[in-house]
Design an enzyme around this catalytic site. Structure first.
Site, PDB file in Angstrom:
ATOM      1  N   HIS A 278     -12.797  -2.091  -7.832  1.00 37.57           N
ATOM      2  CA  HIS A 278     -11.637  -1.819  -6.988  1.00 37.57           C
ATOM      3  C   HIS A 278     -11.249  -0.345  -6.893  1.00 37.57           C
ATOM      4  O   HIS A 278     -10.596   0.075  -5.933  1.00 37.57           O
ATOM      5  CB  HIS A 278     -10.435  -2.625  -7.493  1.00 37.57           C
ATOM      6  CG  HIS A 278      -9.622  -3.228  -6.387  1.00 37.57           C
ATOM      7  ND1 HIS A 278      -9.315  -2.547  -5.220  1.00 37.57           N
ATOM      8  CD2 HIS A 278      -9.051  -4.446  -6.253  1.00 37.57           C
ATOM      9  CE1 HIS A 278      -8.590  -3.330  -4.446  1.00 37.57           C
ATOM     10  NE2 HIS A 278      -8.419  -4.487  -5.043  1.00 37.57           N
ATOM     11  N   TYR A 391       4.185  -9.232  -5.108  1.00 34.37           N
ATOM     12  CA  TYR A 391       3.462  -8.075  -4.574  1.00 34.37           C
ATOM     13  C   TYR A 391       2.589  -8.538  -3.425  1.00 34.37           C
ATOM     14  O   TYR A 391       1.871  -9.534  -3.538  1.00 34.37           O
ATOM     15  CB  TYR A 391       2.587  -7.450  -5.662  1.00 34.37           C
ATOM     16  CG  TYR A 391       1.652  -6.359  -5.169  1.00 34.37           C
ATOM     17  CD1 TYR A 391       2.017  -5.025  -5.267  1.00 34.37           C
ATOM     18  CD2 TYR A 391       0.409  -6.664  -4.617  1.00 34.37           C
ATOM     19  CE1 TYR A 391       1.160  -4.012  -4.818  1.00 34.37           C
ATOM     20  CE2 TYR A 391      -0.447  -5.664  -4.162  1.00 34.37           C
ATOM     21  CZ  TYR A 391      -0.063  -4.353  -4.265  1.00 34.37           C
ATOM     22  OH  TYR A 391      -0.898  -3.359  -3.822  1.00 34.37           O
ATOM     23  N   THR A 404      -3.246   1.884   0.039  1.00 34.34           N
ATOM     24  CA  THR A 404      -2.303   0.769   0.171  1.00 34.34           C
ATOM     25  C   THR A 404      -0.879   1.181  -0.192  1.00 34.34           C
ATOM     26  O   THR A 404      -0.651   2.183  -0.855  1.00 34.34           O
ATOM     27  CB  THR A 404      -2.688  -0.407  -0.759  1.00 34.34           C
ATOM     28  OG1 THR A 404      -2.688   0.052  -2.116  1.00 34.34           O
ATOM     29  CG2 THR A 404      -4.039  -0.968  -0.392  1.00 34.34           C
TER      30      THR A 404
END
Length: 566
Positions: A278, A391, A404
């Site tokens: 990620h 979230y 993001t």
């Protein structure tokens, strides 16, 4: 925050915020503006380090995410599928290098940054003491194929008749893979070295440093880490999407190099999957590459590939088998295996599908994303009778190096609606009105977050700067309310990015583990107009959560909402 806090906690937070607004806030904002003036993106470096590279927990399961195959796979031939996949990755890499990918736009108007695609290939997260490094080898041209514990390296490009360097064809890759199968079938030197990549980062960093002291290991580590991409020819044959998802996410330890930005898995029954690290990129970038792979593969009627004769084949790069010397690492390996098994056993996943899709929701003149977020709120509240801190990720790719921002779908409006659904005193019309208002709030927040008007990243930036300038920690940042872990970590994972997409070749989504061990991870994938898939995960060792109960509650909430609006 008011919607999820007690009155006392909210007053304390409000008081601290007002002090911050008058006292430390303006000073920190000056530093923020200086950073904005001198950096291409004031946030990108902070976010990469704080959210990813500074974490000392294993990236396996905790950080990496996965995607699964299409609904109906085009062949059961493992090597045919692997050859198409590797060829597509090589072609896509050339498109990224040449900047010939079709640019993406938000609502067909606003261009999105494409820079992140450069981090997908030739990239690896290198373990370090206290903080890792994300390293990119821009000129790397080789790939690594792992099979039965053996690592193979070969260049993915060769010269054509005109002297130009082009990606290996599907048939050329197939012939190379056939060599790999023949060699690995007889190989006796199974190497479990990749299990180290699933350990805590400081532990792996120390082992990594020791491995670099040996010239054999140093060369093999360099070859794996600098590779364009990592491919696994699997022995497993997953039968269901859930089984495939768990294999994609975890593997068995030695057969996943969790540090690689992109690793692709080709199963014995022809299914394919992907595991993505990620730190390198957010899900929309690997998602588009995955769409390219699924949208360009070609097979003969019997599921094979078009073969070529030896006379047609170019002079191919030499296939090389990597060597490892793990003598002296026996105790480390034993510990790593034990830790991996414990970690992998925490990942509990269930995939469920609604009996209607975004097409039906749009007919009700509601945002599908907002609608689904409200379904998640209702599902959680019915299980726990409390409002979850939630979230949801928003893309900020309208900015250079954008990644993001956080959407907070919970609001006083969403709380009113959720509670109204459990009340006999609220009319149907009132429930519908409250639902629409809650969705409108979430939609507005989502738009603002994507346009840089969210608050999570801004507050994070000021907190980090307060540390960098040795400012006494402002009272605001000592408020436990701000640091409460998320009960729900959610994200919509798009499955359609370009005109290559069809319902037939569409990926059936993907997912991730919960960020909070006492919470849930929920990835939802809108496939076409009629399918919504939910990948619901939780920590199997947590007694307070249940993946099955949460998944069932989501379906119940969606059914209840459909009935409300019918």
């Amino acid at each position: 925050m008011k919607a999820i806090l007690s009155e006392e906690d909210f007053i304390n937070l409000l008081t601290a915020m007002e002090k911050f607004r008058e006292k430390e806030g303006p000073e920190l904002q000056k530093y923020m503006l200086q950073r904005y003036a001198t950096k291409r993106n004031w946030l990108s470096e902070i976010w990469l380090n704080v959210a990813y590279l500074s974490s000392r927990e294993p990236t396996a399961v905790n950080v990496n995410c996965f995607a699964v195959d299409r609904k109906v796979q085009p062949t059961t031939n493992q090597l045919a599928r692997a050859s198409n996949l590797i060829h597509a990755v090589l072609r896509n890499h050339q498109m990224i290098q040449q900047e010939s990918m079709t640019p993406q736009y938000l609502q067909d108007l606003i261009p999105l940054t494409m820079e992140g695609y450069r981090n997908l290939n030739c990239t690896c997260r290198i373990p370090g003491i206290e903080v890792d490094t994300l390293k990119i080898w821009k000129d790397s041209k080789h790939v690594i194929v792992y099979r039965k514990g053996v690592y193979f390296k070969f260049d993915g490009f060769a010269l054509d008749v005109d002297g130009r360097e082009t990606a290996l064809t599907v048939a050329e890759v197939y012939n190379t893979l056939q060599q790999i199968v023949n060699i690995s079938d007889d190989a006796k030197d199974f190497s479990p070295v990749a299990v180290f990549t699933a350990q805590k980062r400081d532990v792996w960093a120390k082992v990594h440093n020791r491995m670099l002291e040996n010239s054999v290991n140093r060369q093999s580590l360099e070859d794996v880490e600098s590779s364009l991409a990592f491919f696994v020819l699997e022995d497993e044959s997953p039968k269901t999407n859930e089984e495939e998802s768990i294999f994609n996410m975890c593997g068995n330890g030695p057969n996943r190099w969790f540090d690689k930005s992109m690793q692709y898995i080709i199963y014995a029954n022809g299914k394919i999957g992907v595991n993505a690290e990620h730190a390198a990129a957010d899900a929309t970038l690997p998602g588009r590459v995955w769409e390219f792979i699924l949208g360009t593969e070609k097979y003969t009627e019997n599921g094979d590939i078009e073969k070529i004769s030896k006379a047609q084949q170019r002079k191919l790069p030499v296939l090389q088998k990597l060597e490892w010397d793990l003598s002296g690492f026996e105790v480390d390996l034993e510990t790593a295996f034990a830790e991996f098994k414990k970690l992998a056993s925490t990942f509990d996943l269930r995939i469920v599908s609604a009996d209607y899709g975004k097409g039906w929701i749009k007919k009700k003149r509601m945002s599908p994303d907002g609608y689904i977020q409200m379904a998640l709120q209702l599902a959680y509240y019915r299980l726990y009778m409390k409002i979850p801190k939630t979230y949801e990720s928003a893309s900020t790719r309208i900015f250079a190096q954008g990644r993001t921002e956080t959407i907070r779908p919970v609001s006083e409006l969403s709380v009113q609606w959720v509670k109204s659904m459990l009340s006999d005193r609220t009319t149907k019309e009132q429930k519908i009105l409250l639902l629409k208002k809650a969705i409108q709030y979430q939609t507005r927040f989502k738009t603002e977050a994507g346009c840089g008007q969210g608050w999570d990243r801004h507050m994070l930036g000021m907190y980090i700067i307060s540390k960098q300038i040795n400012m006494p920690t402002p009272e605001l940042f000592r408020q436990q309310a701000l640091w409460r872990p998320d009960d729900l970590s959610t994200s919509q994972t798009p499955t359609r990015y370009s005109n290559l997409w069809t319902l037939e070749n569409s990926a059936m989504g993907g997912g991730f583990a919960p960020v909070n061990p006492q919470g849930y991870g929920v990835s939802y994938n809108l496939v076409g107009e009629d399918v919504i898939l939910f990948y619901v995960s939780s920590n199997a060792h947590c007694t307070e959560t249940s993946t099955t109960k949460m998944a069932d509650s989501i379906l119940d909430a969606l059914a209840e909402m459909k009935e409300l609006l019918s």
